[in-house]
Design an enzyme around this catalytic site. Structure first.
Site, PDB file in Angstrom:
ATOM      1  N   ASP A   1      -4.577  20.413   1.007  1.00  0.00           N
ATOM      2  CA  ASP A   1      -4.419  20.610   1.882  1.00  0.00           C
ATOM      3  C   ASP A   1      -2.382  21.990   1.209  1.00  0.00           C
ATOM      4  O   ASP A   1      -2.363  22.081  -0.414  1.00  0.00           O
ATOM      5  CB  ASP A   1      -2.725  20.431   2.852  1.00  0.00           C
ATOM      6  CG  ASP A   1      -1.924  19.934   2.377  1.00  0.00           C
ATOM      7  OD1 ASP A   1      -1.063  20.012   1.625  1.00  0.00           O
ATOM      8  OD2 ASP A   1      -1.226  19.255   3.023  1.00  0.00           O
ATOM      9  N   HIS A   2      -1.453  22.823   1.851  1.00  0.00           N
ATOM     10  CA  HIS A   2      -1.188  24.027   1.291  1.00  0.00           C
ATOM     11  C   HIS A   2       0.307  22.706   0.443  1.00  0.00           C
ATOM     12  O   HIS A   2       0.134  23.868  -0.566  1.00  0.00           O
ATOM     13  CB  HIS A   2      -0.349  24.585   1.906  1.00  0.00           C
ATOM     14  CG  HIS A   2       0.523  23.955   3.034  1.00  0.00           C
ATOM     15  ND1 HIS A   2      -1.126  23.099   4.500  1.00  0.00           N
ATOM     16  CD2 HIS A   2       1.622  23.932   3.682  1.00  0.00           C
ATOM     17  CE1 HIS A   2       0.174  22.347   5.132  1.00  0.00           C
ATOM     18  NE2 HIS A   2       0.922  22.835   5.007  1.00  0.00           N
TER      19      HIS A   2
ATOM     20  N   CYS B   1      -1.654  16.286  -1.296  1.00  0.00           N
ATOM     21  CA  CYS B   1      -0.579  16.947  -0.096  1.00  0.00           C
ATOM     22  C   CYS B   1       0.515  16.888  -0.873  1.00  0.00           C
ATOM     23  O   CYS B   1       0.925  16.660  -1.481  1.00  0.00           O
ATOM     24  CB  CYS B   1      -1.106  16.812   1.545  1.00  0.00           C
ATOM     25  SG  CYS B   1      -0.274  14.653   1.048  1.00  0.00           S
ATOM     26  N   GLY B   2       1.344  17.474   0.066  1.00  0.00           N
ATOM     27  CA  GLY B   2       3.120  17.356  -0.019  1.00  0.00           C
ATOM     28  C   GLY B   2       3.101  15.931  -0.802  1.00  0.00           C
ATOM     29  O   GLY B   2       3.761  15.998  -1.970  1.00  0.00           O
ATOM     30  N   THR B   3       2.868  14.464  -0.098  1.00  0.00           N
ATOM     31  CA  THR B   3       3.498  13.286  -0.404  1.00  0.00           C
ATOM     32  C   THR B   3       2.532  12.514  -1.456  1.00  0.00           C
ATOM     33  O   THR B   3       2.353  11.539  -1.964  1.00  0.00           O
ATOM     34  CB  THR B   3       4.053  12.542   0.601  1.00  0.00           C
ATOM     35  OG1 THR B   3       2.558  12.788   1.521  1.00  0.00           O
ATOM     36  CG2 THR B   3       5.412  13.371   1.425  1.00  0.00           C
ATOM     37  N   GLY B   4       0.812  13.080  -0.703  1.00  0.00           N
ATOM     38  CA  GLY B   4      -0.695  12.185  -0.654  1.00  0.00           C
ATOM     39  C   GLY B   4      -0.399  11.448  -0.151  1.00  0.00           C
ATOM     40  O   GLY B   4      -1.548  10.463   0.460  1.00  0.00           O
ATOM     41  N   ILE B   5       0.470  11.079   1.313  1.00  0.00           N
ATOM     42  CA  ILE B   5       0.759  10.183   1.813  1.00  0.00           C
ATOM     43  C   ILE B   5      -1.041  10.212   2.994  1.00  0.00           C
ATOM     44  O   ILE B   5      -1.730   9.735   3.059  1.00  0.00           O
ATOM     45  CB  ILE B   5       1.631   9.427   2.961  1.00  0.00           C
ATOM     46  CG1 ILE B   5       2.857   8.930   1.529  1.00  0.00           C
ATOM     47  CG2 ILE B   5       1.562   8.906   3.605  1.00  0.00           C
ATOM     48  CD1 ILE B   5       4.245   9.193   2.098  1.00  0.00           C
ATOM     49  N   GLY B   6      -0.239  12.122   3.637  1.00  0.00           N
ATOM     50  CA  GLY B   6      -1.420  12.124   4.966  1.00  0.00           C
ATOM     51  C   GLY B   6      -3.332  12.219   4.551  1.00  0.00           C
ATOM     52  O   GLY B   6      -3.590  11.559   5.259  1.00  0.00           O
TER      53      GLY B   6
ATOM     54  N   HIS C   1      -7.904  -2.773 -11.061  1.00  0.00           N
ATOM     55  CA  HIS C   1      -8.173  -3.979  -9.426  1.00  0.00           C
ATOM     56  C   HIS C   1      -8.696  -3.316  -8.454  1.00  0.00           C
ATOM     57  O   HIS C   1      -9.168  -4.711  -7.981  1.00  0.00           O
ATOM     58  CB  HIS C   1      -6.507  -4.569  -9.459  1.00  0.00           C
ATOM     59  CG  HIS C   1      -6.516  -5.428 -10.723  1.00  0.00           C
ATOM     60  ND1 HIS C   1      -4.856  -5.731 -10.281  1.00  0.00           N
ATOM     61  CD2 HIS C   1      -6.479  -5.269 -11.712  1.00  0.00           C
ATOM     62  CE1 HIS C   1      -4.532  -6.320 -11.532  1.00  0.00           C
ATOM     63  NE2 HIS C   1      -4.937  -6.325 -12.259  1.00  0.00           N
TER      64      HIS C   1
ATOM     65  N   ARG D   1     -12.489 -11.788 -10.338  1.00  0.00           N
ATOM     66  CA  ARG D   1     -12.509 -12.250  -9.256  1.00  0.00           C
ATOM     67  C   ARG D   1     -11.876 -10.582  -8.424  1.00  0.00           C
ATOM     68  O   ARG D   1     -11.981 -10.760  -7.285  1.00  0.00           O
ATOM     69  CB  ARG D   1     -10.301 -12.344  -9.336  1.00  0.00           C
ATOM     70  CG  ARG D   1      -9.541 -11.833  -9.585  1.00  0.00           C
ATOM     71  CD  ARG D   1      -8.886 -12.940 -10.366  1.00  0.00           C
ATOM     72  NE  ARG D   1      -7.214 -11.979 -10.622  1.00  0.00           N
ATOM     73  CZ  ARG D   1      -7.336 -12.097 -12.495  1.00  0.00           C
ATOM     74  NH1 ARG D   1      -8.454 -11.812 -12.957  1.00  0.00           N
ATOM     75  NH2 ARG D   1      -5.910 -11.108 -12.438  1.00  0.00           N
TER      76      ARG D   1
HETATM   77  C1  RB5 Z   1       2.602  19.194   5.013  1.00  0.00           C
HETATM   78  O1  RB5 Z   1       3.872  20.226   5.384  1.00  0.00           O
HETATM   79  C2  RB5 Z   1       2.490  18.216   4.822  1.00  0.00           C
HETATM   80  O2  RB5 Z   1       3.106  17.212   5.686  1.00  0.00           O
HETATM   81  C3  RB5 Z   1       1.486  17.210   4.092  1.00  0.00           C
HETATM   82  O3  RB5 Z   1       1.168  18.097   2.715  1.00  0.00           O
HETATM   83  C4  RB5 Z   1       1.299  15.798   3.639  1.00  0.00           C
HETATM   84  O4  RB5 Z   1       2.389  15.824   2.833  1.00  0.00           O
HETATM   85  C5  RB5 Z   1       1.178  14.730   4.320  1.00  0.00           C
HETATM   86  O5  RB5 Z   1       1.405  13.751   4.287  1.00  0.00           O
END
Ligand code: RB5
Length: 148
Positions: A8-9, A66-71, A99, A133
């Site tokens: 994403d951006h 993405c910003g954090t990689g989480i979403g 693993h 395993r």
């Molecule tokens: C976008 O602003 C931000 O929410 C997205 O890049 C990401 O960090 C979501 O997990």
């Protein structure tokens, strides 16, 4: 190895850096699925697209940012057959392959130094799954949610 990549951006600049790094990487072909600027977009769309490309065999592996990689990692992991690992260190990138047989790597463009991200990508590409395993546990992940 064909690697699909999407962002994403918030992950766009890191994605471009990774594409540059992989352009001289022996044995790797990159499939860029966007986004193509820092203009705001929705990360699920790009996570799903990259994950579908890996799940249907059009790419061997995927990298998403993405910003954090989480979403974007959450989005990718919604797709059956995807094991997307959000990594913040080279050790995690290595273990995600050894693993978890991670077929996708997620990185945070706003939370990870570019030089660290490139070392993680390098390690993640080169590291083999250990099987044994771990194969039983990975099979459990892949079977969960099956219709049959
Ligand atoms: C976008 O602003 C931000 O929410 C997205 O890049 C990401 O960090 C979501 O997990």
């Amino acid at each position: 190895m064909k690697i699909a990549i999407a962002a994403d951006h918030g992950g766009y600049l890191l994605k471009e850096m990774i594409i540059g790094f992989l352009s001289n990487y022996e044995g790797v072909e990159v499939l860029d699925l966007g986004t193509n600027s820092t203009e705001s977009v929705d990360y699920p769309k790009f996570g799903f697209a990259c994950a579908e490309t890996v799940a249907n065999g059009d790419a061997d592996r995927g990298i998403v940012c993405c910003g954090t990689g989480i979403g974007i990692s959450i989005a990718a992991n919604k797709v059956k057959g995807i094991r997307c690992a959000l990594c913040t260190s080279v050790e995690m990138a290595k273990l995600s392959r050894e693993h978890n047989n991670a077929n996708m790597l997620a990185l945070g463009g706003r939370t990870t130094k570019p030089e660290d991200a490139l070392m993680m990508v390098d390690t993640w590409i080169k590291t083999e799954f250990l099987g044994d395993r771990h194969a039983r546990r990975v099979a459990m992940l892949d079977e969960y949610g099956c219709d049959e």
